[in-house]
Design a protein around this motif. Structure first.
Motif, PDB file in Angstrom:
ATOM      1  N   LEU A 361      26.898  39.763  52.306  1.00 63.60           N
ATOM      2  CA  LEU A 361      26.085  38.905  52.121  1.00 63.60           C
ATOM      3  C   LEU A 361      26.537  37.022  51.841  1.00 63.60           C
ATOM      4  O   LEU A 361      28.127  37.414  51.917  1.00 63.60           O
ATOM      5  N   TYR A 362      25.978  36.184  51.958  1.00 63.91           N
ATOM      6  CA  TYR A 362      26.199  34.766  52.234  1.00 63.91           C
ATOM      7  C   TYR A 362      25.855  33.819  51.161  1.00 63.91           C
ATOM      8  O   TYR A 362      24.321  33.909  50.476  1.00 63.91           O
ATOM      9  N   TRP A 363      27.088  32.726  51.172  1.00 69.48           N
ATOM     10  CA  TRP A 363      25.677  31.233  50.470  1.00 69.48           C
ATOM     11  C   TRP A 363      25.436  30.834  51.575  1.00 69.48           C
ATOM     12  O   TRP A 363      26.214  30.433  52.791  1.00 69.48           O
ATOM     13  N   PHE A 364      24.546  29.678  51.853  1.00 66.71           N
ATOM     14  CA  PHE A 364      24.711  28.546  52.883  1.00 66.71           C
ATOM     15  C   PHE A 364      24.654  27.000  52.431  1.00 66.71           C
ATOM     16  O   PHE A 364      23.918  26.948  51.522  1.00 66.71           O
ATOM     17  N   ARG A 365      25.720  26.924  52.469  1.00 70.88           N
ATOM     18  CA  ARG A 365      25.938  25.130  52.171  1.00 70.88           C
ATOM     19  C   ARG A 365      24.892  23.886  52.977  1.00 70.88           C
ATOM     20  O   ARG A 365      24.909  24.213  53.743  1.00 70.88           O
ATOM     21  N   THR A 366      24.559  23.653  51.635  1.00 64.01           N
ATOM     22  CA  THR A 366      23.190  22.581  52.405  1.00 64.01           C
ATOM     23  C   THR A 366      23.993  21.463  52.311  1.00 64.01           C
ATOM     24  O   THR A 366      25.005  20.369  51.475  1.00 64.01           O
ATOM     25  N   ARG A 367      24.247  20.774  53.763  1.00 63.18           N
ATOM     26  CA  ARG A 367      25.030  19.769  54.250  1.00 63.18           C
ATOM     27  C   ARG A 367      24.737  18.515  55.089  1.00 63.18           C
ATOM     28  O   ARG A 367      24.323  19.450  55.864  1.00 63.18           O
ATOM     29  N   ARG A 368      24.410  17.253  54.631  1.00 56.74           N
ATOM     30  CA  ARG A 368      23.823  16.651  54.780  1.00 56.74           C
ATOM     31  C   ARG A 368      24.840  15.751  55.952  1.00 56.74           C
ATOM     32  O   ARG A 368      26.044  15.386  55.558  1.00 56.74           O
ATOM     33  N   THR A 374      21.105  18.011  58.897  1.00 53.53           N
ATOM     34  CA  THR A 374      21.412  17.747  57.840  1.00 53.53           C
ATOM     35  C   THR A 374      21.521  19.979  58.684  1.00 53.53           C
ATOM     36  O   THR A 374      20.723  20.087  59.680  1.00 53.53           O
ATOM     37  N   GLU A 375      22.166  20.346  57.856  1.00 52.01           N
ATOM     38  CA  GLU A 375      22.953  21.852  58.258  1.00 52.01           C
ATOM     39  C   GLU A 375      22.442  23.102  57.492  1.00 52.01           C
ATOM     40  O   GLU A 375      23.193  22.393  55.854  1.00 52.01           O
ATOM     41  N   LEU A 376      22.245  24.540  57.317  1.00 47.27           N
ATOM     42  CA  LEU A 376      23.001  25.004  56.277  1.00 47.27           C
ATOM     43  C   LEU A 376      23.767  26.007  56.564  1.00 47.27           C
ATOM     44  O   LEU A 376      23.725  26.502  57.585  1.00 47.27           O
ATOM     45  N   VAL A 377      25.315  25.699  56.401  1.00 47.12           N
ATOM     46  CA  VAL A 377      26.717  26.395  56.819  1.00 47.12           C
ATOM     47  C   VAL A 377      26.810  27.826  56.248  1.00 47.12           C
ATOM     48  O   VAL A 377      26.828  27.773  54.478  1.00 47.12           O
ATOM     49  N   PRO A 378      26.982  28.538  57.217  1.00 46.79           N
ATOM     50  CA  PRO A 378      27.158  30.394  56.435  1.00 46.79           C
ATOM     51  C   PRO A 378      28.317  30.434  55.862  1.00 46.79           C
ATOM     52  O   PRO A 378      29.933  29.621  56.996  1.00 46.79           O
ATOM     53  N   TYR A 379      28.577  30.514  54.896  1.00 45.40           N
ATOM     54  CA  TYR A 379      29.846  31.187  54.814  1.00 45.40           C
ATOM     55  C   TYR A 379      29.577  32.908  53.782  1.00 45.40           C
ATOM     56  O   TYR A 379      28.895  33.297  52.882  1.00 45.40           O
ATOM     57  N   LYS A 380      30.582  33.818  54.252  1.00 45.71           N
ATOM     58  CA  LYS A 380      29.921  34.705  54.230  1.00 45.71           C
ATOM     59  C   LYS A 380      31.387  35.467  52.199  1.00 45.71           C
ATOM     60  O   LYS A 380      32.138  34.583  52.100  1.00 45.71           O
ATOM     61  N   ILE A 381      30.221  35.978  51.228  1.00 45.89           N
ATOM     62  CA  ILE A 381      30.883  36.117  50.425  1.00 45.89           C
ATOM     63  C   ILE A 381      31.833  37.657  50.774  1.00 45.89           C
ATOM     64  O   ILE A 381      32.618  38.267  49.522  1.00 45.89           O
TER      65      ILE A 381
END
Length: 418
Positions: A361-368, A374-381
């Motif tokens: 399960l991940y959330w992807f941070r929208t980072r400009r 622009t990136e969608l940076v993954p962080y594991k939950i």
């Protein structure tokens, strides 16, 4: 552990170390220290493919719903039933290895103050709703009577239906396929009448089959009207729609495969127009966002791959399969929407690529970035829960932070942001 899984885990570890401090456009990529979650396992049995939230018992606190159960907020330690409770096996021939509840949508359908619940089962079955389920809660030790269902829309197809406010009447409609058409189901509050069915496409059973993937909504052309997304393109809502004329279709190959999960449209790169994000294959690999570009006077899209089948294609060494549910929310509170998704554990009873890998399960941070990218940076939950067909994001405890709930063949889970 098989050789392929061992290789993927080792490669992900190496890439994680190498990119722990990664510089792009003079911007450091690091996990926001303020974002962490407490995992609560609400149920260790398979009851539903989705979880949702709403104040079911009208006590002012958000509750968590999965199947015919709800967990009372804000502690979620007490569970109540509003109908008979049955648990399903996680494997089986045909449809036997699936719960008969895929989606629940708490909403007020009739005209009183109690929350109602729309239920959607296995694709191709009829949707139904339950009036005021929180009025008479049952404990799991009770003899629970059959729940009284009221018909909503017949023959609900697609594995990513959503309740979305599309036609601008301040109420949400059910976006789905039904009887070979792309449709909106408008709730009917009075009596036990079935919902009004509005078709936005011509009938085409080959194009709108029962088991479909990839569906969403958003204002693509910036005219203030909500359009509909599906894996092959977008459907433009007409101005002053007469509720009968089919919408104009704009083909876009958002997925070259089977399509993914819920699709979302928002300004991902911050340039003022609406972009699209979607999983590529709900039973395989792939996650991409599509940048809106102009091709002459027409709207076009440029694909940016976030994740593929190969961890080496991702700067952060992240790859997982079966992205069968997705939600959009501002997880880190920076004012920009982010994405939550994960692996649908045993979506096809273990037959899909990567099925035996951890239920991530991940959330992807929208980072400009400062350099204009622009990136969608993954962080594991978490790596032992995953998603089903429906994941819900909301502030469950009124602390101003987004939490999430999910259900699948591993059980029902809440993740409370610290």
């Amino acid at each position: 552990m098989n050789t392929g899984l061992r290789y993927r885990m080792a490669l992900a570890l190496v890439l994680s170390i190498v990119t722990s401090i990664y510089i792009m456009g003079q911007t450091y990529v690091k996990k926001p220290k303020s974002v962490a979650f407490t995992k609560i396992k609400l149920l260790d049995k398979y009851i539903s493919e989705g979880a949702s939230v709403g104040d079911i018992n009208k006590d002012g606190h958000m509750d968590i719903v999965a199947g015919n159960l709800y967990w009372k907020g804000p502690s979620f330690k007490n569970v109540a039933a509003y109908g008979p409770v049955g648990y399903s096996p996680i494997t089986g021939p045909g449809l036997e290895g699936y719960a008969d509840n895929f989606f629940t949508f708490p909403l007020r359908i009739d005209e009183n103050d109690w929350m109602d619940i729309l239920q959607i089962g296995i694709p191709g079955t009829d949707s139904k709703w339950v009036r005021d389920p929180g009025k008479i809660p049952f404990s799991l030790s009770d003899s629970i009577p059959d729940v009284v269902h009221i018909g909503a829309i017949r023959h609900v197809c697609h594995e990513s239906p959503q309740m979305v406010n599309i036609i601008g009447d301040e109420n949400k409609e059910l976006l789905a396929f039904s009887q070979g058409k792309l449709v909106l189901g408008v709730p009917i509050a009075q009596g036990n009448r079935e919902w009004e069915l509005l078709s936005i496409s011509e009938k085409d059973e080959n194009r709108f089959p029962v088991f479909s993937h990839g569906l969403g909504a958003g204002d693509i052309n910036g005219d203030g009207l909500t359009d509909v997304l599906e894996k092959t393109g977008w459907w433009q809502q007409p101005v002053n729609w007469d509720r009968t004329t089919p919408w104009e279709y704009h083909p876009v190959a958002f997925s070259h495969g089977t399509g993914g999960a819920q699709m979302f449209a928002y300004d991902i790169d911050g340039d003022g127009d609406t972009d699209v994000i979607t999983a590529m294959d709900s039973h395989g690999y792939g996650l991409s966002w599509f940048e809106q570009i102009k091709i002459g006077q027409e709207i076009g899209f440029k694909e940016h791959k976030i994740m593929t089948h190969d961890p080496m294609d991702n700067t952060y060494g992240v790859s997982f399969s079966q992205l069968h549910a997705m939600s959009k929310a501002d997880i880190d509170g920076d004012g920009i929407p982010d994405i939550v998704t994960g692996k649908c554990y045993y979506a096809h009873n273990g037959r899909d690529p990567g099925a035996e890998e951890p239920a991530a399960l991940y959330w992807f941070r929208t980072r400009r970035n400062k350099n204009g990218t622009t990136e969608l940076v993954p962080y594991k939950i978490d790596d032992d829960s995953g998603v089903g067909r429906q994941i819900t994001t909301a502030d469950l405890n009124k602390d101003g932070k987004i939490d999430l709930v999910t259900a699948n063949k591993k059980g029902v889970f809440a993740f409370i942001q610290k």
